[in-house]
Design an enzyme around this catalytic site. Sequence first.
Site, mmCIF file in Angstrom:
data_model
loop_
_atom_site.group_PDB
_atom_site.id
_atom_site.type_symbol
_atom_site.label_atom_id
_atom_site.label_comp_id
_atom_site.label_asym_id
_atom_site.label_seq_id
_atom_site.Cartn_x
_atom_site.Cartn_y
_atom_site.Cartn_z
ATOM 1 N N GLU B 62 0.817 -1.224 0.000
ATOM 2 C CA GLU B 62 0.000 0.000 0.000
ATOM 3 C C GLU B 62 0.844 1.264 0.000
ATOM 4 O O GLU B 62 0.500 2.254 -0.645
ATOM 5 C CB GLU B 62 -0.966 -0.014 1.195
ATOM 6 C CG GLU B 62 -2.173 -0.927 1.009
ATOM 7 C CD GLU B 62 -1.873 -2.399 1.240
ATOM 8 O OE1 GLU B 62 -0.734 -2.720 1.670
ATOM 9 O OE2 GLU B 62 -2.747 -3.239 0.993
ATOM 10 N N HIS B 131 -11.550 -5.174 7.934
ATOM 11 C CA HIS B 131 -12.342 -4.994 6.717
ATOM 12 C C HIS B 131 -13.592 -4.149 6.955
ATOM 13 O O HIS B 131 -14.475 -4.113 6.114
ATOM 14 C CB HIS B 131 -12.781 -6.354 6.153
ATOM 15 C CG HIS B 131 -11.669 -7.142 5.526
ATOM 16 N ND1 HIS B 131 -10.651 -7.706 6.254
ATOM 17 C CD2 HIS B 131 -11.426 -7.483 4.237
ATOM 18 C CE1 HIS B 131 -9.833 -8.352 5.452
ATOM 19 N NE2 HIS B 131 -10.270 -8.234 4.208
#
Lengths: 392, 326
Positions: B62, B131
């Site tokens: 990321e 999540h």
Amino acid sequence: MTVESTAARKPRRSSKRTAGAGARKTAADPELVQLLTPEGERVEHPDYAIDLSAEELRGLYRDMVLTRRFDAEATALQRQGELGLWASLLGQEAAQIGSGRALRDDDYVFPTYREHGVAWCRGVDPTNLLGMFRGVNHGGWDPNSNNFHLYTIVIGSQTLHATGYAMGIAKDGADSAVVAYFGDGASSQGDVAEAFTFSAVYNAPVVFFCQNNQWAISEPTEKQMRVPLYQRAQGFGFPGVRVDGNDVLACLAVTKSALERARRGEGPTLVEAFTYRMGAHTTSDDPTKYRADEEREAWEAKDPILRLRAYLENAGHADAAFFEELESESETLGKRVREAVRAMPDPEPMAIFDNIYADGHALVDEERAQFAAYQASFATESEGGVAAVEGN
Amino acid sequence: MTVQKLPIAKAINESLRKAMETDPKVLIMGEDVGKLGGVFRVTDGLFKDFGEDRVIDTPLAESGIVGTAIGLALRGYRPVVEIQFDGFVFPAYDQIVTQLAKMHARALGKIKLPVVVRIPYGGGIGAVEHHSESPEALFAHVAGLKVVSPSNASDAYWMMQQAIQSDDPVIFFEPKRRYWDKGEVDPEAIPGPLHAARTVRAGSDLTLVAYGPMVKVCLEAAAAAQEEGKSIEVVDLRSMSPIDFDAVQASVERTGRLVVVHEAPVFYGAGAEIAARITERCFYHLEAPVLRVGGYHAPYPPARLEEEYLPGLDRVLDAVDRSLAY
């Protein structure tokens, strides 16, 4: 793509000669690309032939001397309280000038905060580098005017910016290249590993130029790595090469070769310039607490400027008048830097709110107005004599 | 494209497609955004039509995604990067906060960073750890970033267009549990400003302020309260940085009461900022203290507990009752 390190190949003896130079010797360390010994003797390396005119050699010497002078001046200005901090490049002039002079104008540089010599090669006015250290800005120059990005303080972040920029060059179909500078300490950062991965995967035209100056503040390279740094490139699928970082000719030749490789579309290269930071990490640091005097003395014997001077003199490439003139130029630069720093104005207080957003932001507008009103309230008091009385 | 009823995910997809057709400098980057079309299929079909040069499947890194997007932006591109899930943004947080947010200012305005970071966020889909989080306050706190979240398909379409056109970095939070909610999208419409709040239901007794996934909950709460004779106004904030305080203030001056609702933990959250500012602006109009409904000071819980953690109809109505009782 070959993953074989060019530096790992054994140097071969060459019979070539250049004007004025004695018979060439091979470098002592087979890992290290060297074209100029610490004694100032030209040696050959089979992969990195370089043939410079006397004028070009004098130019490299001039760059190193003036960069060192600028750096010394900045260190002195910090001691005098004119700069809040300074990150000296003392000892790393060859790595920076050699790599910096390998670049074309259309190449792009992503520096750390110590690349004063590279900035010099890019034509950035050295006094522009001092703003952030004086505390009047956080960068302060237009990166696109010299293709020299702002100094980056978070360790290793810029290697990803360089990689992305290089990906953009490839998309544009241009043959420019990018150099990302970083240090041995940064090689421990995840961002540097990610930059290696991205650049390899996308075959980005980027040269990773690591100045291994042996120390990350007080931490020696043993705390950063267990294998020679340049060998790390192999695991990512591109070549790594270790160059004598105190040898300006070798740094120039190796960087040029890596840039040419990038331009040919063959992807990244890791160059490890094996050098030494002779001073402190920054002026806040005290290297006497963590390293021995003998170590510095050993590296002083490899001084990048002295060795080129020895070569210039022995080969008859420069006369006394050149050195005298350069000394005078150096004095002028020192004076200009001192005067420029002292004349550097503090920014206007309202600058706090400048350029935070390109398209504006309601909260910034609101707080700017509040701050302006607050500032104006002092002016009003002062006009009425209140502040002056209270000040006494 | 004519006026269509589209799910939010598809509206974003159409918006990305339009942006890529309009401007060749727009790039899509992220994990699995190519052939797969993203784990939520938001980028579905773009790889096929625009190719790997513009729809870039990235390594699983990321920080690398955002860091290279910064470099591409410096080269003149307009990258739209996808962070696969909210909890995965943290490896990129350093690049976003220390680099992306500040570079424009550090260059004294000489360079621009038109990067959009798309983050599917929030809970309610029964997912595993990392999540389901709502980290918007962490980004809104940082000067140099803009933070927005659409709550319906039309906004999803238009706000994405505007985010991509913005010369500032925009953190674009997509309410993932609303991805499949359909709404009308008119590609010929003239959108309002990106950072303007919108009153999505008029009322006179109390103002509910929400954004993203909680707007729907607040509209349901307002409808339920109507049955009890309470007139609730609902304001969709749409932008968390900047916040359209003028719109919230105007609403509160009319209703005299404010409840802020979000999924993120209440502590140091967007609700705290709104409560403080509105108290300052509307002190003499308020009939009750500003109340907040949101997540607890706890890690986002396992999926079997998320209904307890997330603000639902009952918790919102309970806050409405508490406010009206003053």
